[in-house]
Structures are given as structure tokens and as C-alpha cells.
Design an enzyme around this catalytic site. Structure first.
Site, PDB file in Angstrom:
ATOM      1  N   ARG A  18      -1.935  11.934  11.758  1.00 17.20           N
ATOM      2  CA  ARG A  18      -1.665  11.962  10.322  1.00 17.20           C
ATOM      3  C   ARG A  18      -2.802  12.608   9.544  1.00 17.20           C
ATOM      4  NH1 ARG A  18       0.547   6.909  11.680  1.00 17.20           N
ATOM      5  NH2 ARG A  18       2.733   6.641  11.093  1.00 17.20           N
ATOM      6  N   THR A  70     -12.469   7.262  12.338  1.00 14.88           N
ATOM      7  CA  THR A  70     -11.631   6.306  13.057  1.00 14.88           C
ATOM      8  C   THR A  70     -12.006   4.873  12.697  1.00 14.88           C
ATOM      9  OG1 THR A  70     -11.488   7.860  14.902  1.00 14.88           O
ATOM     10  CG2 THR A  70     -10.872   5.574  15.345  1.00 14.88           C
ATOM     11  N   THR A  96     -12.763   8.025   3.707  1.00 14.92           N
ATOM     12  CA  THR A  96     -13.413   9.217   3.184  1.00 14.92           C
ATOM     13  C   THR A  96     -13.085   9.479   1.718  1.00 14.92           C
ATOM     14  OG1 THR A  96     -11.602  10.536   4.124  1.00 14.92           O
ATOM     15  CG2 THR A  96     -13.650  10.388   5.408  1.00 14.92           C
ATOM     16  N   HIS A 126      -1.429  -1.593   3.573  1.00 11.23           N
ATOM     17  CA  HIS A 126      -1.276  -0.287   4.208  1.00 11.23           C
ATOM     18  C   HIS A 126       0.129  -0.133   4.786  1.00 11.23           C
ATOM     19  CE1 HIS A 126      -5.715  -0.230   4.089  1.00 11.23           C
ATOM     20  NE2 HIS A 126      -5.593   1.083   4.163  1.00 11.23           N
ATOM     21  N   HIS A 127       0.436   1.075   5.230  1.00 15.05           N
ATOM     22  CA  HIS A 127       1.731   1.391   5.829  1.00 15.05           C
ATOM     23  C   HIS A 127       1.965   0.568   7.091  1.00 15.05           C
ATOM     24  CE1 HIS A 127      -0.423   3.768   8.903  1.00 15.05           C
ATOM     25  NE2 HIS A 127      -1.213   4.112   7.893  1.00 15.05           N
ATOM     26  N   LYS A 130      -0.083   1.051  10.579  1.00 22.94           N
ATOM     27  CA  LYS A 130      -1.522   0.839  10.726  1.00 22.94           C
ATOM     28  C   LYS A 130      -1.782  -0.304  11.702  1.00 22.94           C
ATOM     29  CE  LYS A 130      -5.863   0.440   8.165  1.00 22.94           C
ATOM     30  NZ  LYS A 130      -6.421   1.626   8.855  1.00 22.94           N
TER      31      LYS A 130
END
Length: 236
Positions: A18, A70, A96, A126-127, A130
């Protein structure tokens, strides 16, 4: 050797993931960068925890800096990254987003000013795909809070729905998963009859990609060592 007027060449350790695809999209819109899988100026790793050593070895072998984005890394990751940072510049960035980097600084300041009398709870969404929980960003924010007031992060007491009573000074976590949420984080400071909520909402994965490019730009020409997104925002 790259000259200052040439694009920064990005090698993606996981180009089909992704974030790899998002970074490729961001690069396509920024003439200051280009994707070069074989001769990169910076290696960018948003892959899986078990691939960390391979990405570090690749950066060391090529003699180029690496951005490690990561999350969900195991307990040995700190040592591996620290060892790699003795040979190349390493930017460790669980998130980031430049906004998250600023949020972490605000959290640290708030924790320092408010003190241990205020409870701290971190909620993140989160989605559904994850894998790690709490998120790497939640840990980053918890570490910022702990740094601000000198407490430990009590992960066991921080799980949502456990019913565990918080230890004095503990930092709690709540993790929600569902849909396609790119990332939502709320840091709640709860005092007597008042509360402060510091929040960040990621509306699109491209914000992480643009932040990764800012991190890559920061790393080019940087001396050996371990860096964070705070270093990146400080250099803007």
C-alpha cells in the site's frame, strides 16, 4: 554520484505494498524524485516486521541511508536498527506524517506541563487490514507522553475493554479496526472535571507518502546515525 540538481532516487523495499504504491504516486507528482529500484540514493521500507533485517542489510550493502516505516516490529528491532545506524543513516518513522511529528511534540509538552495527576488515554482507529495494535503511531505518541512526564508505558493495562484498573501514571490504549480508515489518533488528557484532546486525522494515505519523501530528502547526505521525524520537521 548524484548532483544537487538531479532528482533523488528512491528504492522501494516493498514496491507493491500500500505505502509503496502511494510513494510511487507521490514521486510521479514531484520532479525532485524518481523511482530507481537498483541505484537508489535512499531505501524506503514499508514492508513487514520479518523483513526488517533484509532491508537493513540491503541498505548497508549499498551504502545508502534507509527510512524504516514498518510498524509492529519485534523486541529485537531496536537493537537491529541501532546496529545498522552505526553504518548508515537510519530514519525510524512509525508514522511519516509531518502532522503526527508535530502532534508528538505537543503531546510531550502537554504531558510535562500537566503532570502525573492527569490520566492519559490514546485512542486509534485504522482500516480492517492493519495487523498490529496498538498502532506504531499510538506507541510513538505514548512514548512522547512518557518522555514528557517520566512514566512507563503500561501496555497491559492499556488494552481497550480489559476492565483493568489503571496504575498511577499509566498510559492507556484503545484500538479500533474497520473499513478503510487511513488513520485517526486522539490523545486524551483527563483531569478533574476537565480534559484536553489532541487529535490527528489522516484523510488520505498520500500524506504519509509525502512525509516519506520529506524524510528521504532529509536523509540524503546525512551522516551515519539514528534519526526520527522530529529531526525531519526540525530541518524544514
Amino acid at each position: 554520484m548524484r548532483t544537487a540538481d538531479q532528482p533523488i532516487r528512491i528504492s522501494l523495499f516493498a514496491p507493491n505494498g500500500r505505502m509503496g504504491k502511494a510513494i510511487a504516486m507521490a514521486v510521479a507528482d514531484d520532479p525532485g524524485f524518481e523511482i530507481d529500484q537498483n541505484h537508489g540514493d535512499v531505501l524506503v521500507d514499508f514492508s513487514a516486521p520479518d523483513a526488517l533485517q533484509d532491508s537493513l542489510d540491503r541498505a548497508i550493502s549499498a551504502g545508502i541511508p534507509i527510512l524504516v516505516g514498518t510498524t509492529g516490529l519485534d523486541e529485537n528491532a531496536d537493537e537491529r536498527i541501532a546496529e545498522a545506524a552505526k553504518q548508515v543513516a537510519v530514519l525510524r518513522a512509525p508514522n511519516t506524517s509531518l502532522g503526527i511529528a508535530v502532534l508528538a511534540q505537543l503531546v510531550e509538552t502537554a504531558a510535562q506541563l500537566l503532570g502525573p495527576e492527569w490520566d492519559i488515554e490514546i485512542a486509534e482507529t485504522h482500516h480492517r487490514m492493519k495487523a498490529d495494535a496498538p498502532s506504531g503511531t499510538a506507541w510513538l505518541l505514548a512514548q512522547a507522553a512518557a518522555c514528557g512526564r517520566g512514566t512507563d508505558i503500561d501496555a497491559e493495562a492499556g488494552r481497550a475493554g480489559t476492565g483493568l484498573k489503571r496504575k498511577p501514571g499509566a498510559i492507556g490504549f484503545a484500538s479500533l479496526r474497520g473499513g478503510t480508515v487511513a488513520g485517526e489518533h486522539d490523545v486524551m488528557f483527563l483531569g478533574e472535571k476537565e480534559r484536553i484532546v489532541l487529535s490527528h486525522r489522516a484523510e488520505n494515505r498520500l500524506i504519509f507518502a509525502r512525509g516519506a519523501l520529506a524524510g528521504a530528502r532529509f536523509l540524503v547526505g546525512r551522516p551515519v546515525g539514528l534519526y526520527s521525524m522530529r529531526d525531519v520537521t526540525g530541518a524544514l
